[in-house]
Design a protein around this motif. Structure first.
Motif, PDB file in Angstrom:
ATOM      1  N   SER A 194       0.843  -1.200   0.000  1.00  0.00           N
ATOM      2  CA  SER A 194       0.000   0.000   0.000  1.00  0.00           C
ATOM      3  C   SER A 194       0.874   1.244   0.000  1.00  0.00           C
ATOM      4  O   SER A 194       1.975   1.247   0.551  1.00  0.00           O
ATOM      5  CB  SER A 194      -0.898   0.013   1.242  1.00  0.00           C
ATOM      6  OG  SER A 194      -0.109  -0.142   2.408  1.00  0.00           O
ATOM      7  N   VAL A 195       0.336   2.303  -0.604  1.00  0.00           N
ATOM      8  CA  VAL A 195       1.009   3.601  -0.594  1.00  0.00           C
ATOM      9  C   VAL A 195      -0.053   4.674  -0.412  1.00  0.00           C
ATOM     10  O   VAL A 195      -0.963   4.800  -1.227  1.00  0.00           O
ATOM     11  CB  VAL A 195       1.779   3.863  -1.909  1.00  0.00           C
ATOM     12  CG1 VAL A 195       2.439   5.241  -1.864  1.00  0.00           C
ATOM     13  CG2 VAL A 195       2.826   2.784  -2.165  1.00  0.00           C
ATOM     14  N   GLU A 196       0.038   5.406   0.690  1.00  0.00           N
ATOM     15  CA  GLU A 196      -0.820   6.570   0.892  1.00  0.00           C
ATOM     16  C   GLU A 196      -0.144   7.513   1.870  1.00  0.00           C
ATOM     17  O   GLU A 196       0.929   7.214   2.410  1.00  0.00           O
ATOM     18  CB  GLU A 196      -2.212   6.174   1.367  1.00  0.00           C
ATOM     19  CG  GLU A 196      -2.289   5.452   2.687  1.00  0.00           C
ATOM     20  CD  GLU A 196      -3.727   5.150   3.059  1.00  0.00           C
ATOM     21  OE1 GLU A 196      -4.506   6.108   3.223  1.00  0.00           O
ATOM     22  OE2 GLU A 196      -4.070   3.957   3.200  1.00  0.00           O
ATOM     23  N   SER A 197      -0.749   8.657   2.100  1.00  0.00           N
ATOM     24  CA  SER A 197      -0.132   9.677   2.938  1.00  0.00           C
ATOM     25  C   SER A 197       0.071   9.175   4.362  1.00  0.00           C
ATOM     26  O   SER A 197      -0.845   8.655   4.996  1.00  0.00           O
ATOM     27  CB  SER A 197      -1.003  10.929   2.944  1.00  0.00           C
ATOM     28  OG  SER A 197      -0.396  11.958   3.693  1.00  0.00           O
ATOM     29  N   SER A 208       5.117  13.094  -2.037  1.00  0.00           N
ATOM     30  CA  SER A 208       6.471  12.913  -1.503  1.00  0.00           C
ATOM     31  C   SER A 208       6.684  11.482  -1.006  1.00  0.00           C
ATOM     32  O   SER A 208       7.754  10.904  -1.219  1.00  0.00           O
ATOM     33  CB  SER A 208       6.746  13.923  -0.380  1.00  0.00           C
ATOM     34  OG  SER A 208       5.818  13.803   0.674  1.00  0.00           O
ATOM     35  N   ILE A 209       5.668  10.881  -0.378  1.00  0.00           N
ATOM     36  CA  ILE A 209       5.840   9.500   0.072  1.00  0.00           C
ATOM     37  C   ILE A 209       5.736   8.530  -1.108  1.00  0.00           C
ATOM     38  O   ILE A 209       6.468   7.542  -1.178  1.00  0.00           O
ATOM     39  CB  ILE A 209       4.829   9.146   1.197  1.00  0.00           C
ATOM     40  CG1 ILE A 209       5.259   7.846   1.889  1.00  0.00           C
ATOM     41  CG2 ILE A 209       3.398   9.054   0.677  1.00  0.00           C
ATOM     42  CD1 ILE A 209       4.481   7.546   3.164  1.00  0.00           C
ATOM     43  N   ARG A 210       4.862   8.849  -2.066  1.00  0.00           N
ATOM     44  CA  ARG A 210       4.772   8.008  -3.273  1.00  0.00           C
ATOM     45  C   ARG A 210       6.105   7.963  -4.000  1.00  0.00           C
ATOM     46  O   ARG A 210       6.565   6.884  -4.424  1.00  0.00           O
ATOM     47  CB  ARG A 210       3.694   8.568  -4.201  1.00  0.00           C
ATOM     48  CG  ARG A 210       3.566   7.822  -5.535  1.00  0.00           C
ATOM     49  CD  ARG A 210       2.987   8.728  -6.601  1.00  0.00           C
ATOM     50  NE  ARG A 210       3.831   9.888  -6.866  1.00  0.00           N
ATOM     51  CZ  ARG A 210       3.440  10.964  -7.521  1.00  0.00           C
ATOM     52  NH1 ARG A 210       2.191  11.072  -7.953  1.00  0.00           N
ATOM     53  NH2 ARG A 210       4.283  11.973  -7.733  1.00  0.00           N
ATOM     54  N   ASP A 211       6.752   9.102  -4.131  1.00  0.00           N
ATOM     55  CA  ASP A 211       8.019   9.156  -4.863  1.00  0.00           C
ATOM     56  C   ASP A 211       9.110   8.359  -4.150  1.00  0.00           C
ATOM     57  O   ASP A 211      10.007   7.796  -4.798  1.00  0.00           O
ATOM     58  CB  ASP A 211       8.455  10.607  -5.057  1.00  0.00           C
ATOM     59  CG  ASP A 211       7.564  11.360  -6.041  1.00  0.00           C
ATOM     60  OD1 ASP A 211       6.759  10.697  -6.738  1.00  0.00           O
ATOM     61  OD2 ASP A 211       7.664  12.597  -6.093  1.00  0.00           O
ATOM     62  N   ALA A 212       9.047   8.294  -2.816  1.00  0.00           N
ATOM     63  CA  ALA A 212      10.012   7.472  -2.084  1.00  0.00           C
ATOM     64  C   ALA A 212       9.822   5.994  -2.413  1.00  0.00           C
ATOM     65  O   ALA A 212      10.802   5.257  -2.606  1.00  0.00           O
ATOM     66  CB  ALA A 212       9.857   7.702  -0.582  1.00  0.00           C
ATOM     67  N   PHE A 213       8.576   5.543  -2.503  1.00  0.00           N
ATOM     68  CA  PHE A 213       8.312   4.147  -2.875  1.00  0.00           C
ATOM     69  C   PHE A 213       8.733   3.873  -4.321  1.00  0.00           C
ATOM     70  O   PHE A 213       9.239   2.789  -4.629  1.00  0.00           O
ATOM     71  CB  PHE A 213       6.830   3.812  -2.676  1.00  0.00           C
ATOM     72  CG  PHE A 213       6.467   3.502  -1.257  1.00  0.00           C
ATOM     73  CD1 PHE A 213       6.763   2.260  -0.706  1.00  0.00           C
ATOM     74  CD2 PHE A 213       5.832   4.435  -0.463  1.00  0.00           C
ATOM     75  CE1 PHE A 213       6.437   1.964   0.609  1.00  0.00           C
ATOM     76  CE2 PHE A 213       5.490   4.153   0.851  1.00  0.00           C
ATOM     77  CZ  PHE A 213       5.800   2.919   1.395  1.00  0.00           C
ATOM     78  N   ASP A 231      -5.380  -3.804  -5.531  1.00  0.00           N
ATOM     79  CA  ASP A 231      -6.527  -3.128  -4.927  1.00  0.00           C
ATOM     80  C   ASP A 231      -6.157  -1.775  -4.334  1.00  0.00           C
ATOM     81  O   ASP A 231      -7.037  -1.026  -3.901  1.00  0.00           O
ATOM     82  CB  ASP A 231      -7.121  -3.996  -3.814  1.00  0.00           C
ATOM     83  CG  ASP A 231      -7.638  -5.330  -4.315  1.00  0.00           C
ATOM     84  OD1 ASP A 231      -7.639  -5.555  -5.540  1.00  0.00           O
ATOM     85  OD2 ASP A 231      -8.035  -6.155  -3.474  1.00  0.00           O
ATOM     86  N   ASP A 232      -4.871  -1.468  -4.279  1.00  0.00           N
ATOM     87  CA  ASP A 232      -4.412  -0.225  -3.660  1.00  0.00           C
ATOM     88  C   ASP A 232      -3.974   0.773  -4.742  1.00  0.00           C
ATOM     89  O   ASP A 232      -3.026   0.508  -5.486  1.00  0.00           O
ATOM     90  CB  ASP A 232      -3.231  -0.516  -2.726  1.00  0.00           C
ATOM     91  CG  ASP A 232      -2.793   0.723  -1.980  1.00  0.00           C
ATOM     92  OD1 ASP A 232      -3.398   1.021  -0.938  1.00  0.00           O
ATOM     93  OD2 ASP A 232      -1.862   1.408  -2.450  1.00  0.00           O
ATOM     94  N   PRO A 233      -4.655   1.927  -4.850  1.00  0.00           N
ATOM     95  CA  PRO A 233      -4.319   2.884  -5.920  1.00  0.00           C
ATOM     96  C   PRO A 233      -2.873   3.353  -5.871  1.00  0.00           C
ATOM     97  O   PRO A 233      -2.231   3.506  -6.915  1.00  0.00           O
ATOM     98  CB  PRO A 233      -5.292   4.047  -5.661  1.00  0.00           C
ATOM     99  CG  PRO A 233      -6.435   3.440  -4.913  1.00  0.00           C
ATOM    100  CD  PRO A 233      -5.823   2.362  -4.063  1.00  0.00           C
ATOM    101  N   GLY A 234      -2.344   3.585  -4.661  1.00  0.00           N
ATOM    102  CA  GLY A 234      -0.959   4.048  -4.560  1.00  0.00           C
ATOM    103  C   GLY A 234       0.031   3.009  -5.025  1.00  0.00           C
ATOM    104  O   GLY A 234       1.009   3.323  -5.718  1.00  0.00           O
TER     105      GLY A 234
END
Length: 484
Positions: A194-197, A208-213, A231-234
């Motif tokens: 998962s990736v979200e704020s 900024s957190i998305r770019d780290a992933f 299932d996770d948009p991020g």
């Protein structure tokens, strides 16, 4: 000897001497155990507060002192590894090691160097890392693969430890996004849950957190594998940013295409029952919730990749071993952890501290225990996270029948100057629903909950703070009341 060669040392007799500053931390203790198992000479230091890791270190015979002082640092240490919770400015032992000119590494950097010596897989994501890592280790053992596992919490199936040592070829580790710590890791495979704020003190925006992933995923070598939650948009956004001709993308989940699509799921008789497209027959889980079904699918996808790398294909024996291992999985410390049942009340504890994790955990418990009233004690963690996601926190508590809120459990790493506190979240939640209470200190809610709890209830303490003490106090109370 440079640190890369040192941490890949293999030999007879006493190995290089490594000193751990903050050795009781979950990750630090786990890395110390892995190196101890490989023959290194390990010692360390920490505070005198008792942790569950004290028992592990004593069982292993690893010596440590329970204070920090410059004279503790061994002059002949080949390497000093320190917890990311400390720095040379705040810890006299780190400052002394640097003064002596000893090689010094932060834990996350040492883990990264260690990972380079294996065919390594990193488990990453805002939610689900620990459970997915624990499940992966459980399934890898069921499949009979030669691997080492490092989870972010103690796992019941690992003998109450966060490590599982099955061999020396593969390494699977939980990797943390905070302050980009995972960029030290050397992955051949990554699970992205998962990736979200989150971690708003370091990542002020979602981007900024998305770019780290994305940066982490780009560490994968040619023909590496990104196993991501469809299932996770991020997670999908990160996967779509990767050069698809360079890295193999493996989706999993309810909306995934391909081998790791969850084609059916139901909860019955306190079990989650699921089918995954490429795996024969039903898979059963003792841990509740669709989010845990997703973690199981991710763990199976990684196990499948390692099975095929190791032997080319599955055997019937390995398939049955994985099936049995999954049903035997009992979770990990502070992840929907069952404390016990007393007075007809089931007591559980969970580390969930982000609105998404709270929502999915409560939904899973509601589905898993449909006849139990769900009573929640929640303690929010960090002022910055609470302020940034205040509306989401209040809405995430919907599935609980009764909610008791507490003060915010702050973090030394943030310097929040705003006006949000525990009562702010209480007022916001109370405006949305009934059955909401507030007690500043968790243990202050003991008498309140004695008056609210009934036989058949499920009491869940949730959060990254110390309100687990409330659940323990109440469990002890009702245990003492039980007829003898």
């Amino acid at each position: 000897m440079n640190v890369e060669k040192l941490l890949s040392w293999k030999g007879a007799g006493p190995g290089p001497l490594i000193y751990f500053i903050g050795i009781k931390g979950t990750g630090m203790c786990a890395l110390a155990e892995l190196l101890h198992n490989s023959g290194f000479s390990i010692s360390g230091s920490d505070r005198d507060e008792v942790f569950y890791t004290d028992g592990i270190l004593k069982e292993l015979g690893i010596p440590y002192v329970e204070s920090f002082a410059p004279e503790h640092v061994p002059a002949k240490a080949d390497l000093v590894i320190y917890s990311a919770a400390y720095s040379a400015e705040t810890n006299s032992e780190i400052a002394e090691a640097k003064k002596q000119g000893l090689p010094v590494l932060k834990y996350t950097d040492a883990l990264g160097v260690y990972s380079a010596g294996f065919d390594s897989a990193g488990i990453a994501g805002v939610h689900g890392k620990t459970t997915t890592t624990a499940m992966a280790g459980t399934l890898i053992r069921g499949a009979g693969l030669p691997a080492r596992i490092l989870a972010g919490s103690a796992v019941a199936g690992f003998g109450g430890r966060s490590t599982l040592i099955l061999g020396d070829k593969y390494f699977v580790a939980e990797t943390c996004e905070y302050r980009r710590h995972f960029l030290s890791f050397h992955p051949h495979r990554i699970i992205l849950t998962s990736v979200e704020s989150d971690h708003q003190d370091y990542y002020p925006t979602y981007e900024s957190i998305r770019d780290a992933f994305i940066e982490y995923a780009k560490l994968l070598p040619v023909n590496g594998e990104l196993i991501y939650c469809a299932d996770d948009p991020g997670a999908c956004e990160v996967a779509n940013s990767i050069n698809k001709g360079r890295v193999k993308l493996i989706p999993y989940g309810f909306t995934a295409s391909g081998n790791f699509k969850i084609v059916s799921y139901k909860a019955e008789a306190e079990r989650s029952v699921m089918r995954i497209a490429a795996f024969p027959g039903e898979l059963r889980l003792r841990v509740p919730g669709r989010h845990c079904a997703l973690d199981a699918a991710a763990a199976l996808a990684l196990t499948d990749s390692l099975v095929r790398a190791e032997s080319g294909s599955w055997t019937a024996e390995a398939q049955e071993g994985v099936r049995k291992a999954l049903e035997d999985f009992r979770g990990s410390r502070r992840r929907s952890e069952v404390i016990g049942e007393a007075g007809g009340i089931l007591f559980m504890d969970d580390y969930g501290h982000h609105p998404t994790a709270i929502k999915t955990t409560l939904e899973g418990l509601r589905e898993f225990y449909p006849r139990r009233r769900l009573v929640l004690s929640f303690m929010s963690h960090t002022y910055t996270r609470t302020a940034a996601l205040l509306d989401e926190f209040a809405a995430s508590l919907e599935k609980a029948d009764l909610v008791v809120l507490h003060k915010i459990y702050g973090s030394a790493r943030e310097a929040y100057q705003g006006g949000v506190n525990g009562k702010t979240l209480y007022e916001k939640t109370k405006a949305l629903r009934k059955g909401v209470y507030y007690e500043e200190e968790p243990l202050g809610a003991v008498e309140l909950l004695k008056g609210l709890l009934k036989p058949g209830d499920l009491l869940l303490t949730m959060g990254a703070g110390d309100n687990w003490k409330l659940g323990k106090a109440l469990f002890d109370h009702y245990s003492q009341e039980a007829p003898r």
